[in-house]
Design a protein around this motif. Structure first.
Motif, mmCIF file in Angstrom:
data_model
loop_
_atom_site.group_PDB
_atom_site.id
_atom_site.type_symbol
_atom_site.label_atom_id
_atom_site.label_comp_id
_atom_site.label_asym_id
_atom_site.label_seq_id
_atom_site.Cartn_x
_atom_site.Cartn_y
_atom_site.Cartn_z
ATOM 1 N N ARG A 1 12.842 12.555 -10.459
ATOM 2 C CA ARG A 1 12.359 11.178 -10.462
ATOM 3 C C ARG A 1 12.955 10.344 -11.591
ATOM 4 O O ARG A 1 13.238 9.152 -11.410
ATOM 5 N N PRO B 1 13.058 5.396 -8.718
ATOM 6 C CA PRO B 1 12.547 4.507 -7.664
ATOM 7 C C PRO B 1 13.089 3.094 -7.840
ATOM 8 O O PRO B 1 13.360 2.646 -8.949
ATOM 9 N N ARG B 2 13.250 2.405 -6.725
ATOM 10 C CA ARG B 2 13.762 1.036 -6.747
ATOM 11 C C ARG B 2 12.607 0.037 -6.708
ATOM 12 O O ARG B 2 11.634 0.219 -5.980
ATOM 13 N N ASP C 1 11.527 -1.363 -3.271
ATOM 14 C CA ASP C 1 10.856 -0.489 -2.299
ATOM 15 C C ASP C 1 9.340 -0.607 -2.464
ATOM 16 O O ASP C 1 8.704 0.225 -3.109
ATOM 17 N N SER D 1 8.492 2.615 2.683
ATOM 18 C CA SER D 1 9.588 2.903 1.757
ATOM 19 C C SER D 1 9.121 3.849 0.651
ATOM 20 O O SER D 1 9.880 4.739 0.227
ATOM 21 N N GLN D 2 7.885 3.710 0.203
ATOM 22 C CA GLN D 2 7.375 4.606 -0.833
ATOM 23 C C GLN D 2 7.075 5.993 -0.266
ATOM 24 O O GLN D 2 7.257 7.009 -0.940
ATOM 25 N N TYR E 1 10.571 7.584 0.023
ATOM 26 C CA TYR E 1 11.081 7.941 -1.310
ATOM 27 C C TYR E 1 10.428 9.220 -1.812
ATOM 28 O O TYR E 1 11.101 10.166 -2.234
ATOM 29 N N ASN E 2 9.114 9.276 -1.755
ATOM 30 C CA ASN E 2 8.404 10.466 -2.225
ATOM 31 C C ASN E 2 8.691 11.676 -1.342
ATOM 32 O O ASN E 2 8.768 12.805 -1.826
ATOM 33 N N LYS F 1 11.486 12.254 0.135
ATOM 34 C CA LYS F 1 12.826 12.743 -0.247
ATOM 35 C C LYS F 1 12.756 13.575 -1.521
ATOM 36 O O LYS F 1 13.466 14.579 -1.648
ATOM 37 N N THR G 1 18.781 4.500 1.343
ATOM 38 C CA THR G 1 17.572 3.727 1.007
ATOM 39 C C THR G 1 16.973 3.023 2.222
ATOM 40 O O THR G 1 16.050 2.221 2.082
ATOM 41 N N ALA H 1 14.645 3.231 4.756
ATOM 42 C CA ALA H 1 13.475 4.005 5.173
ATOM 43 C C ALA H 1 13.228 3.878 6.679
ATOM 44 O O ALA H 1 12.835 4.848 7.331
#
Length: 346
Positions: A201, A207-208, A211, A216-217, A220-221, A223, A328, A330
């Motif tokens: 992380r 994280p962007r 997002d 998107s969150q 991200y998590n 991934k 990126t 999602a």
């Protein structure tokens, strides 16, 4: 040979091909050629050795050996920038609390051989996928239950007092500041997964800011957890990776379709209002309003995101880990995952 037999042979042939391919996909890469041998510096032991010595000398020795970590430890972890380093040492050594905690840490961690072995293996996998990464220096310490896995300039700390085992005598007294659902994860088996997650992380996949949607969150998590699938020792269970109990994981697996249905029915995937989506992303003992408190799991959006990413990678076997982690989009990952879990009837 009749047609039924031929069809059966063809079916079995392709079934074997699928099984072999799946096994190959699940196998970890060969990292025997990667030269790496992680050793953890025992700041906790070096600090304790100075208890009965001249504090000015101790201060100089620790400063020389540990540099920025020692400065961070003194000014942020156990002291503050307004105090002199020797003053912090005096306060730390005073009384029996520090000595009692140090003895407990030593009894649980007389050495760190197993931890060093598992960290070495994990970071070999990380270097296999990302050869240019710089492996941090690992330093063990205790901070009075304040810091678990701090990352600083060229180091990662491991707060051993935060991994004494879920039944440690110290944790019940901390229940007001550290809830039971958190302290049950203060066990040695969580060290390597938590180190891996924090490194991923903070050092590899930040994280962007843009997002902000729940989807998107979730991705991200998801991934991050999929990355952990690829680099952690195979003995690390899914419960440890995400921090669930066995009952919570079973609940998620049983009601996966229902959880997904709740997100869709309430049109939450594209929401950005943190007040509406945070219950699906934050840790806790359970998720309010979903299932029985004794069984339901927290951070359901993260768990669903993990399943979407796993499905995406299974449906798209030519996508590499590196390609996944840099993607990126999602929505694309969701669409191409063909994720559609079955809803369980109540």
């Amino acid at each position: 040979m009749n047609n039924n037999v031929k069809h059966l042979q063809i079916y079995l042939f392709f079934l074997c091909v699928v099984i072999i391919f799946s096994c190959q996909q699940d196998q970890k890469p060969d990292v025997g050629h990667i030269n790496l041998d992680i050793k953890i510096q025992r700041f906790d032991q070096d600090l304790y050795k100075g208890k009965s010595k001249d504090l000015a000398v101790v201060d100089q020795l620790l400063q020389k050996k540990y540099g920025q970590f020692y400065n961070d430890f003194i000014t942020r972890m156990v002291g503050n920038p307004d105090l002199k380093r020797i003053q912090v040492l005096e306060e730390l050594y005073k009384g029996s609390a520090y000595e009692d905690l140090n003895h407990e840490v030593d009894s649980v961690y007389p050495n760190l051989d197993i931890l060093e072995r598992d960290l070495t293996q994990t970071f070999k996998y990380i270097k296999y996928y990302y050869p240019k990464i710089k492996v941090p220096h690992f330093i063990s310490f205790l901070s009075g239950f304040s810091y678990q896995i701090p990352i600083g300039e060229n180091y990662m700390g491991i707060g051993l007092d935060m991994f004494l085992g879920k039944d440690s005598k110290f944790y019940p007294a901390l229940v007001e500041s550290i809830p039971r659902y958190q302290s049950r994860r203060f066990d040695p088996i969580y060290i390597v997964p938590r180190v891996t997650e924090e490194f991923a992380r903070q050092e590899l996949f930040m994280p962007r800011d843009e997002d902000r949607t729940l989807l998107s969150q979730m991705i991200y998590n998801g991934k991050i957890l999929y990355f952990m699938d690829q680099v952690l020792p195979e003995a690390v269970s899914d419960t440890v990776k995400i921090g669930y109990t066995g009952r919570q994981l079973a609940w998620c697996q049983n009601f996966e379709g229902n959880i997904w249905g709740v997100l869709l029915e309430n049109e939450l995937l594209y929401k950005t209002d943190i007040h509406k989506i945070k219950m699906y992303l934050t840790d806790g003992p359970f998720t309010a309003g979903l299932g029985d408190r004794a069984d339901s799991a927290p951070k359901l959006g993260i768990w669903i995101g993990w399943q979407i990413v796993r499905k995406y990678m299974a449906e798209n076997p030519t996508i590499s880990l590196q390609q996944l982690m840099t993607d990126t989009d999602a929505q694309k990952i969701l669409t191409k995952s063909k994720y559609k879990p079955k809803i369980k009837d109540n």
